[in-house]
Scaffold this active site. Structure first.
Site, PDB file in Angstrom:
ATOM      1  N   THR A 146     -14.007 -13.398 -19.841  1.00  0.00           N
ATOM      2  CA  THR A 146     -14.121 -13.602 -18.395  1.00  0.00           C
ATOM      3  C   THR A 146     -15.309 -12.757 -17.927  1.00  0.00           C
ATOM      4  OG1 THR A 146     -12.380 -11.943 -18.070  1.00  0.00           O
ATOM      5  CG2 THR A 146     -11.739 -14.248 -17.914  1.00  0.00           C
ATOM      6  N   LYS A 168      -9.964 -10.539 -25.433  1.00  0.00           N
ATOM      7  CA  LYS A 168     -10.746 -10.503 -24.203  1.00  0.00           C
ATOM      8  C   LYS A 168     -10.054  -9.547 -23.236  1.00  0.00           C
ATOM      9  CE  LYS A 168     -10.305 -11.918 -20.633  1.00  0.00           C
ATOM     10  NZ  LYS A 168      -9.723 -11.473 -19.320  1.00  0.00           N
ATOM     11  N   THR A 179      -6.321  -9.088 -17.201  1.00  0.00           N
ATOM     12  CA  THR A 179      -5.703  -9.945 -18.205  1.00  0.00           C
ATOM     13  C   THR A 179      -6.286  -9.680 -19.585  1.00  0.00           C
ATOM     14  OG1 THR A 179      -5.695 -11.546 -16.443  1.00  0.00           O
ATOM     15  CG2 THR A 179      -4.966 -12.293 -18.586  1.00  0.00           C
ATOM     16  N   GLU A 259     -15.302  -2.970 -17.418  1.00  0.00           N
ATOM     17  CA  GLU A 259     -16.129  -3.308 -16.264  1.00  0.00           C
ATOM     18  C   GLU A 259     -16.414  -2.090 -15.405  1.00  0.00           C
ATOM     19  OE1 GLU A 259     -17.737  -5.883 -15.360  1.00  0.00           O
ATOM     20  OE2 GLU A 259     -17.009  -7.061 -17.051  1.00  0.00           O
ATOM     21  N   ASN A 378     -14.257  -5.300  -8.456  1.00  0.00           N
ATOM     22  CA  ASN A 378     -12.901  -5.694  -8.106  1.00  0.00           C
ATOM     23  C   ASN A 378     -12.708  -5.976  -6.630  1.00  0.00           C
ATOM     24  OD1 ASN A 378     -11.422  -5.630 -10.687  1.00  0.00           O
ATOM     25  ND2 ASN A 378     -12.308  -3.568 -10.726  1.00  0.00           N
TER      26      ASN A 378
END
Lengths: 383, 383
Positions: A146, A168, A179, A259, A378
């Site tokens: 993602t 992932k 996730t 991230e 986010n």
């Protein structure tokens, strides 16, 4: 490579159009046997995505022949219709491959709350089935990304059998509720019970101890499949060690690709009365936003470490706590130790070592710092 | 104003030089009686600052005649020397005022781990004692500020008695481990037991439900003193209501002044089987970093609300959960409800209403969003 490195597996990754970006978004991993032993662990979140509810049932008999995964949508909080979509996906995979739907696990990742565009997804399944290849592992690993900046794969070979894995999830710092999906394959000869035991033991000390932002996903799934195609029977200890190595390798890649993170933080708790205490203390430190901000600012703020320890029920005396940050013992006996200005936080790696002086047990939790980029990623995900 | 609004109290706020900025940093609040009933609640963190350890003992007999407070240093994790510093501060206040040290509470706020500059602090105490005034409340409120952008004071008068209060702490989002200090004064005639009961009941539904960043301080202290100077005997219900109003007013100011926050978020949980469930669910939502980032980005990401609810042990069925954000029911029965694009998150106020459909109990938790400015403030505090 990766999930197709062990003998007996084919995989594919294709672009079905679920992602607006046009990046690959549907992956298929097929176990051609001769054995179809399988195991899985799932999120402990009580709000579970439709694919989690489905796959939990599918793996119950210890057999799987295929896993289909999509990025571009989590299919979580989508009601009975969302579950029907997952069911239909499994049925479609089964039909195309000539197997039974109850031997097909389904994994989804992406935004919560939206239905999947089923015509696109099912066409993607057809495409993936036609593209299946014994060297398709890397394409599959690409298709489950993602916001991951790179695909995550690990392979290990020992004593005649191979274990491969792909994952992932940008280190639980990922947007889309962190996730995390993982598929592990092996050509060892094993039974489903041994595989489940190996997987549970491995995830307990790897994926379960990655805690980048404390947020538990609705979709987390780790599936393991064993083809037996090597003909080599793996001892329980051997298999467990190999699966643990693969999980640990994938976790390191998750943390490194988190991230927005600028630090990879290893919180090591020693001197605990029991392992649960060590995990509780490590997790409390790893989840402390004030500390995580301080680390982002290269500030060895050990007071925030102690304040986090103090919120736990673990056995310890406050005036016996020791804390070292990157090798400098900044806190000794619950008070200031060596000069904090001696701590070098200039690199990406941070090691926080806490000694509770209450016993002999230890645990390590992996996390990241809390950065501007985390907030940015986010705050701008679903819009 | 504030703590000197009730009869029988004098206060002062002075600059002792503890803060590099030269802002006021020492406050003194004195109860001149005729009564000296007192009560307090403290942080539940097991790592407790020296002033917390001291004040807990001082208030044990239900009597206090003065509270001395300093900003510019938390005196936490400072070992036996730090405790001796607190003791010496109380002794000094007692000597200057001609009272007993065990009737002096001490509160400190600022960076953890550093000793206080005692000569400066004790000189500040002398200065404050000389500056004591029946209108000195506002100066005291100024002197306890750390990163608070404004002093926080509340006064309420009812049925012949007055309750005043001051607080510092930028809504638990404050740097320096969110240290929250509060002094409440009243001229009602009451006994220490009733005052403690009123304070405990008030803080349970106010300060204990402000959870801006989930980080529990080593220094949190709420002290209440009753002078009896009004001559009016307050009924237990009357006193409790007034103390609760003052605490609620201070909490609203804390949340509104939370460092770096762009939103004031009210998480209201209804339909809970019991109040503990409602609090647990509200707290889990309030602590979810992914949701807090989404709110910063004006994104009504209800999926992150459900994922947070799912991590709790509260009684609920996932497919019965309802969520409304600012009046728009974005989630109905655990799945998408009305169009999320109808939610207006343009203002500072956010109301998240979660119905568990499991009973009749409710609770509200106050929090903030997670912003760039929060990261900035907290990454640059001790350096």
């Amino acid at each position: 490579m990766s999930v197709t490195s062990p003998k007996g597996f084919r995989a594919a990754g294709v672009t079905a159009g679920l992602k607006a970006s046009g990046a690959p978004d549907v992956a298929l991993v097929v176990n051609d046997g001769p054995r179809t032993d399988a195991a899985a662990v799932f999120t402990r979140n009580r709000v579970q995505a439709a694919p989690v509810l489905w796959s939990r049932q599918a793996v119950r008999d210890g057999r799987l022949q295929a896993v289909v995964l999509n990025s571009g949508g989590a299919n979580a909080c989508t009601g009975p219709e969302g579950f029907a979509d997952t069911h239909r996906t499994a049925e479609h995979v089964a039909q195309v491959l000539g197997i039974s739907a109850v031997d097909v696990a389904v994994c989804s990742t992406g935004l919560i709350g939206d239905r999947l565009p089923m015509p696109l997804l099912l066409a993607g399944v057809d495409d993936a089935a036609q593209s299946l290849s014994a060297v398709g592992g890397s394409e599959a690993a690409e298709a489950i990304r993602t916001t991951d900046t790179r695909a995550k794969q690990v392979v290990t070979t020992s004593n005649g059998f191979t274990v491969g894995g792909m994952a992932k999830g940008a280190g639980m710092l990922a947007p889309g509720l962190a996730t995390m999906l993982c598929v592990i394959t092996t050509d060892a000869v094993t039974d489903a019970g041994s595989l489940q035991a190996a997987l549970a033991a491995a995830t307990r000390v790897t994926f379960d101890r990655v805690d980048a932002d404390g947020c538990m996903s609705t979709n987390d799934t780790v599936v393991a499949m064993a083809s037996g195609a090597s003909g080599v029977e793996a001892g329980p200890g051997e298999l467990a060690a190999a699966v643990r190595d693969v999980c640990a390798g994938l976790c390191a890649q998750l943390i490194a690709d988190a991230e927005g993170a600028t630090k990879e933080v290893r919180v090591e708790v020693v001197g605990a009365a029991d392992e649960d205490d060590a995990v509780e203390v490590g997790r409390s430190i790893a989840r402390n936003n004030l500390l995580k901000c301080a680390l982002f600012g290269n500030d060895p703020n050990w007071g925030r470490v102690l304040a986090a320890v103090g919120t736990t029920d673990a056995a310890f005396e406050p005036d016996r706590l020791d804390v070292a940050i990157n090798g400098v013992q900044v806190c000794r006996g619950g008070a200031a130790g060596d000069d904090r200005s001696g701590v070098d936080l200039g690199g990406r790696d941070v090691h926080i070592l806490v000694d509770l002086h209450a016993g002999e047990q230890t645990a390590t939790i992996w996390t990241n710092d809390l950065s501007h980029a985390y907030v940015e990623e986010n705050s701008a995900y679903s819009t």
